[in-house]
Design an enzyme around this catalytic site. Structure first.
Site, PDB file in Angstrom:
ATOM      1  N   TYR A  47       0.830  -1.206   0.000  1.00  0.00           N
ATOM      2  CA  TYR A  47       0.000   0.000   0.000  1.00  0.00           C
ATOM      3  C   TYR A  47       0.868   1.262   0.000  1.00  0.00           C
ATOM      4  CZ  TYR A  47      -3.601   3.315   1.581  1.00  0.00           C
ATOM      5  OH  TYR A  47      -4.456   4.379   1.695  1.00  0.00           O
ATOM      6  N   LYS A  79       1.064   4.246  -2.869  1.00  0.00           N
ATOM      7  CA  LYS A  79       0.746   5.637  -2.565  1.00  0.00           C
ATOM      8  C   LYS A  79       1.963   6.552  -2.746  1.00  0.00           C
ATOM      9  CE  LYS A  79      -3.616   5.129  -1.674  1.00  0.00           C
ATOM     10  NZ  LYS A  79      -4.640   5.748  -2.544  1.00  0.00           N
TER      11      LYS A  79
END
Length: 245
Positions: free
Chosen positions: A153, A157
């Site tokens: 993740y 990002k």
């Protein structure tokens, strides 16, 4: 940019932060496209239409380039050109990196990063011709400082941040701004399942000693959409969790 009368597409907007962003723009007078991978709940559309604007639902998986292309075509057929794109859709698949499977790593990148590219490229041609547009990407504080169990993740990002800055440089001369918002700990359905002990521990890490709410992120998105001279920036909405000296 004055958002009243403009067309705004918010990916992943059937619930949580995305839904609040869509409703906030509708309240400001913008027409909205609600997006999700499955059927769009009627109550979401009704909440937006209650502000006297048009609201349409368009399903589609942004991680697929062809699906993203079809999604934009359907949205513009219904409302007209997209003036503001908010890339909110994203997934988590938390696991320590030593236990993480290849598909668990790749799935986060495919939705969170590749999906942002897919949608951005589809709207840019029209924005370039009109010499006006706003693109706002949802990053995360995890992409700025990392987080245990979120290598996939956080990588996706962090990629969104780099993508944002690069595209901002490419299109600034055409009157298009591209920015990112990096939320911290926000009260959503995802955080509601956490135990009180975990929440208390997380709150102690935040200087303001509290979680944010989805409205905090939505107001930041509206601010960036209205700002013609801010581009290539990452706005942290995190209660002071990440501070740069």
């Amino acid at each position: 940019m004055e958002v009243q009368g403009k067309n705004v597409l918010v990916t992943g907007s059937t619930r949580g932060i995305g839904r609040t962003i869509a409703e906030t723009f509708a309240q400001a007078g913008a027409n909205v496209v609600i997006n999700g991978r499955s059927q769009i709940p009627e109550d979401v559309l009704a909440a937006c239409r209650a502000h006297g604007v048009q609201a349409v639902g368009v399903t589609g998986d942004i991680s697929s380039f062809e699906a993203a292309k079809a999604l934009i075509a359907e949205a513009e057929a219904a409302l007209g050109p997209i003036d503001i794109l908010i890339n909110n859709a994203g997934i988590t698949n938390d696991k320590l990196v030593l236990r993480m499977k290849e598909e668990e790593f790749n799935s986060c990148l495919q939705v969170n990063l590749t999906g942002t590219f897919n949608m951005t490229q589809q709207v840019l041609k029209g924005m370039m011709k009109r010499r006006n547009g706003r693109i706002i990407n949802l990053a995360s504080v995890s992409g700025l400082i990392g987080n245990v169990g979120q290598a996939n993740y956080a990588a996706s990002k962090a990629g969104v941040v780099g993508f944002t800055k690069s595209v901002a440089r490419e299109v600034a001369a055409r009157g298009i701004t591209v920015n990112a918002i990096a939320p911290g700990f926000i009260q959503t359905e995802m955080t509601e399942v956490l135990s009180d002990k975990v929440k208390e521990h997380m709150e102690k890490q935040i200087p303001v000693q509290a979680f944010g709410c989805t409205e905090d992120v939505a107001k930041a998105a509206l601010f960036l959409a209205q700002s013609p001279y801010i581009t290539g920036q990452v706005l942290n909405v995190d209660g002071g969790l990440v501070m740069h000296g």
